[in-house]
Write an enzyme that holds these catalytic residues in place. Structure first.
Site, mmCIF file in Angstrom:
data_model
loop_
_atom_site.group_PDB
_atom_site.id
_atom_site.type_symbol
_atom_site.label_atom_id
_atom_site.label_comp_id
_atom_site.label_asym_id
_atom_site.label_seq_id
_atom_site.Cartn_x
_atom_site.Cartn_y
_atom_site.Cartn_z
ATOM 1 N N TYR A 39 -7.552 -9.974 16.069
ATOM 2 C CA TYR A 39 -7.462 -9.155 14.849
ATOM 3 C C TYR A 39 -7.824 -9.990 13.628
ATOM 4 O O TYR A 39 -8.871 -9.832 13.056
ATOM 5 C CB TYR A 39 -6.071 -8.533 14.723
ATOM 6 C CG TYR A 39 -6.012 -7.506 13.615
ATOM 7 C CD1 TYR A 39 -6.494 -6.220 13.824
ATOM 8 C CD2 TYR A 39 -5.494 -7.825 12.364
ATOM 9 C CE1 TYR A 39 -6.465 -5.275 12.812
ATOM 10 C CE2 TYR A 39 -5.452 -6.888 11.343
ATOM 11 C CZ TYR A 39 -5.936 -5.617 11.565
ATOM 12 O OH TYR A 39 -5.917 -4.689 10.551
ATOM 13 N N ASP A 59 -11.170 10.037 12.218
ATOM 14 C CA ASP A 59 -10.647 8.793 11.647
ATOM 15 C C ASP A 59 -10.915 8.790 10.150
ATOM 16 O O ASP A 59 -12.053 8.619 9.712
ATOM 17 C CB ASP A 59 -11.317 7.579 12.313
ATOM 18 C CG ASP A 59 -10.626 6.266 11.945
ATOM 19 O OD1 ASP A 59 -9.877 6.248 10.949
ATOM 20 O OD2 ASP A 59 -10.845 5.270 12.644
ATOM 21 N N SER A 81 -10.262 -1.771 14.445
ATOM 22 C CA SER A 81 -10.149 -1.696 12.995
ATOM 23 C C SER A 81 -10.705 -2.989 12.378
ATOM 24 O O SER A 81 -11.882 -3.293 12.545
ATOM 25 C CB SER A 81 -8.686 -1.446 12.594
ATOM 26 O OG SER A 81 -8.588 -1.017 11.269
ATOM 27 N N HIS A 118 -7.513 7.300 13.816
ATOM 28 C CA HIS A 118 -7.591 5.845 13.881
ATOM 29 C C HIS A 118 -6.816 5.273 15.058
ATOM 30 O O HIS A 118 -7.001 4.119 15.416
ATOM 31 C CB HIS A 118 -7.064 5.258 12.567
ATOM 32 C CG HIS A 118 -7.474 3.848 12.333
ATOM 33 N ND1 HIS A 118 -8.789 3.448 12.249
ATOM 34 C CD2 HIS A 118 -6.735 2.719 12.161
ATOM 35 C CE1 HIS A 118 -8.848 2.149 12.024
ATOM 36 N NE2 HIS A 118 -7.613 1.681 11.982
#
Length: 718
Positions: free
Chosen positions: A479, A643, A559, A678
């Protein structure tokens, strides 16, 4: 966030008979994607954007493109011989009872429960020793399970509750209010609420936040003036009063309101980005009381965690990069009057309160440690946790004498424990009954050097007895942004991956929060390349130490992690066999023009703020760094058509560009989930199908014609 739920695995010996066969690549005929002449000029530099038209999520042309891409993608996935076996295995392993930690509201004890394959968790309640009853069942909100419950908040006496629902995964919510005893809905549904919870002021009404409904598409149009409203029960929503955010000097992208547990104070946090906030307080006992400033700048992340009378307890990273707790009187609450209560240490603090105590959770190399303090700041005890991993739920109401916490790690399914506040003793309350033995797996943490010599921790999990021969299918997940920490947690999907002989590796990259604000700030704006370098170095470590090799390595992230995957695969396409960017931020020049994207500027900067920032973003933006004639890894892009956080146009444009420029035979596909957002609230049925497709695509493109561990399928069927 006091109510958390732990989600879910199993394994057999994976012997030397595991095979991989060479096969001819599957031919993919991609839909033709038209190009436009759209051009933007940044500081004298022209940048073409031929797929700009895909940003219009309401156009028939975009809708037709989505359908054609899905036909191509699912046509490919349908031909993977073991895809259905993976789906059946996921369904079988997923199908066990899951229970959230109980919490008390009024005369009832509430808890979340899923029987196994229910699309959404059901809220149950129980009075005393009576049989539990269903309180709210989100599975009844829509036929296909795509309407989920986003939050549930009760009045202090437990007699009223307000819950938010999300339809199709959208961040736009609706609020429904009911009397808890009868479950009777008491007024019309509130609509158009976004990035908000509900916080009750007595039993009269509650605070919530939202934006003015944007002109154009509500899924992609820009929203940047958040407001706090007060809703008085029994009155129309149109009469709700703005408490903060309407005036020009109050304009912020994110504004949140919270009422203190004793209902004396209203706290308001206001920020322009995802990092840093102003902080205000209002005494609700005073007629026509005014907001008083605690912090008038956004140089820190600060919030009030509790109060005793007028004595406030504030969690802050102001001059304390790993967070501390300070005390101050509400009559004069500005920083010059703050007194340290629990000081800053070398480890990141995440505190909670309950039972008349503070519980200070620290991350030590991404692993949880918990210490209990009284309200004088005296250490009562270190809580000896059930193992090495992550805990959540250490907290409750002041009057609680016991509460529940949960524990998990990468190879241990989450279990709940009942904690006695005074003695510090706890007992296991609930353990999942699934066909999985954690003792068959192992997790270990390593530290490796990034490009600039920075030590990066990584936890590697796999079946015991794994041969380090460079031939193990491996998912490297990352991430690296927004001060978010990746701590050990159990996943049914990852369990199925590991039972097939797979390795699951998670590095704690810069940009995250594992080592506090300094770690976060080392991976933002013109230091963002540090994050990609950390991830690349993790892949190189796994290859150099024979965990895997280029032919067996997949990189995955969602993301901001989708940006990570996009940047890594365009910078080092030679490093991995498969790339799996999910709901990714992939157009770094225009991300801030959609929905609340401008609020991400603390981490990214924007292409408009300076020539230097534009050139830096252009230098790594995944969309703009796909090169003609380059052989990119087999790529499965995933997104949802609803999303409205990271709009699907990022993924649409990236897929079109990649399909146009890919050299070689590696497939470049996009899987677009319809009526999905999302990720939060995604129905279990859709989640299982996504995992089967992602793992099937990954193994197939690593050269497998059959699953590496077919034996587990036979035993499961038997």
């Amino acid at each position: 966030m006091k109510k958390t739920m732990i989600f879910p695995l199993v394994a057999l010996f994976i012997g030397a008979c595991t095979t991989k066969t060479q096969k001819d690549p599957m031919t993919v005929n991609y839909p033709t994607t038209k190009k436009s002449d759209s051009v933007d000029t940044y500081f004298g530099t022209e940048v073409r954007d031929p797929y700009r038209w895909l940003e219009d999520d309401r156009s028939p042309e975009t809708e037709a493109w989505v359908k054609e891409q899905n036909i191509t993608t699912f046509g490919y996935l349908d031909k993977i011989p073991f895809r259905n076996d993976l789906k059946k295995r996921l369904e079988g392993l997923w199908n066990y009872e899951k229970l959230g930690s109980p919490f008390k509201e009024g005369d009832y004890t509430y808890f979340y429960k899923n029987d196994g394959l229910q699309n959404q968790y059901v809220v149950y309640r129980q009075k005393g020793d009576a049989e539990p009853e269903v309180f709210l069942d989100p599975n009844t909100f829509s036929e296909d399970g795509t309407t989920s419950m986003a939050s549930l908040n009760f009045t202090k006496d437990g007699s009223m509750a307000a819950y938010l629902i999300s339809e199709g995964g959208s961040d736009w919510r609706k609020a429904i209010v009911l009397k808890t005893e009868t479950k009777e809905i008491v007024e019309d549904t509130l609509v158009d609420i976004k990035f908000s919870g509900t916080s009750w002021k007595g039993n009269d009404g509650f605070y919530y936040s939202s934006y003015d409904k944007p002109e154009g598409s509500e899924l992609s149009a820009k929203t940047d003036q958040h407001k706090v409203y007060y809703h008085k029960l029994g009155t129309p929503q149109k009469e709700d009063k703005v408490v903060y955010g309407a005036k020009p000097e109050e304009k912020h992208r994110y504004v949140f309101a919270k009422v203190s547990e004793d209902k004396r104070y209203l706290y308001i946090s206001a920020s322009t980005s995802t990092s840093g906030n102003k902080l205000y307080i209002k005494d609700l006992t005073q007629q026509n009381g005014k907001l008083k400033t605690i912090l008038d700048h956004t140089d820190s992340d600060s919030y009030v965690i509790d109060n005793v009378g007028s004595q406030l307890y504030i969690v802050t990273n102001l001059d304390a990069p790993n967070q501390k707790i300070v005390t101050v009187d509400a009559s004069n609450p500005t920083p010059e009057n703050w007194v340290d209560f629990i000081p800053d240490t070398e480890n990141v603090l995440s505190p909670n309160t309950g039972g008349g105590y503070f519980f200070a959770e620290y991350m030590v190399d991404a692993i949880s440690k918990v210490f209990q303090y009284d309200y004088e700041g005296k250490l009562v005890r270190e809580v000896e946790l059930p193992g090495i991993g992550s805990v959540s739920g250490f907290g409750g109401k002041k009057e609680d004498t016991e509460f529940y916490f949960s524990f998990t790690n990468y190879n241990t399914p989450g279990s709940s424990y009942k904690y006695d506040v005074e003695s510090g003793e706890y007992e296991q309350y609930w353990k999942p009954e699934i066909d999985f033995n954690p003792e068959d797996y192992e997790s270990h943490q390593v530290f490796y050097d990034s490009k600039d010599g920075t030590k990066i921790p990584m936890i590697i999990t796999h079946k015991k007895g794994l041969a380090l021969n460079g031939k193990n299918p491996t998912i490297l997940y990352g991430y690296g942004g927004f001060n978010i920490s990746l701590t050990p947690s159990f996943s049914i999907g990852n369990a199925v991956w590991m039972e097939q002989g797979g390795i699951y590796a998670v590095p704690n990259l810069r940009g995250g929060g594992e080592y506090g604000k300094k770690w976060h700030d080392a991976g933002i704006k013109t230091k963002k390349q540090n994050v990609f370098d950390d991830f690349i170095a993790a892949a190189e470590y796994l290859i150099a130490n024979k965990y895997t090799s280029k032919e067996y390595l997949a990189i995955r992230g969602g993301s901001n992690g989708g940006l990570l995957v996009g940047a890594t695969m365009t910078q080092r396409p030679d490093l991995m066999k498969v790339a799996l960017p999910a709901v990714g931020v992939l157009d770094m020049l225009r991300y801030h023009t959609f929905t609340a994207g401008a609020g991400w500027a603390y981490d990214y900067g924007t292409s408009e703020e300076s020539k230097e920032m534009f050139e830096y973003l252009l230098g790594y933006s995944p969309l703009h760094n796909i090169k003609e004639g380059t052989e990119y890894p087999a790529t499965l892009i995933t997104t949802g058509d609803h999303d409205d956080r990271v709009v699907p146009a990022h993924s649409f444009k990236f897929a079109a560009e990649l399909q146009a420029k890919q050299a070689g035979t590696n497939p470049t596909l996009i899987r677009i989930e319809t009526n999905a957002g999302h990720g939060a609230g995604t129905p279990v049925s859709k989640t299982i199908a996504q995992y089967a497709d992602i793992f099937g695509f990954t193994l197939f493109n690593m050269g497998y014609d059959e699953l590496p561990n077919k034996a587990v399928l036979k035993e499961f069927k038997d």
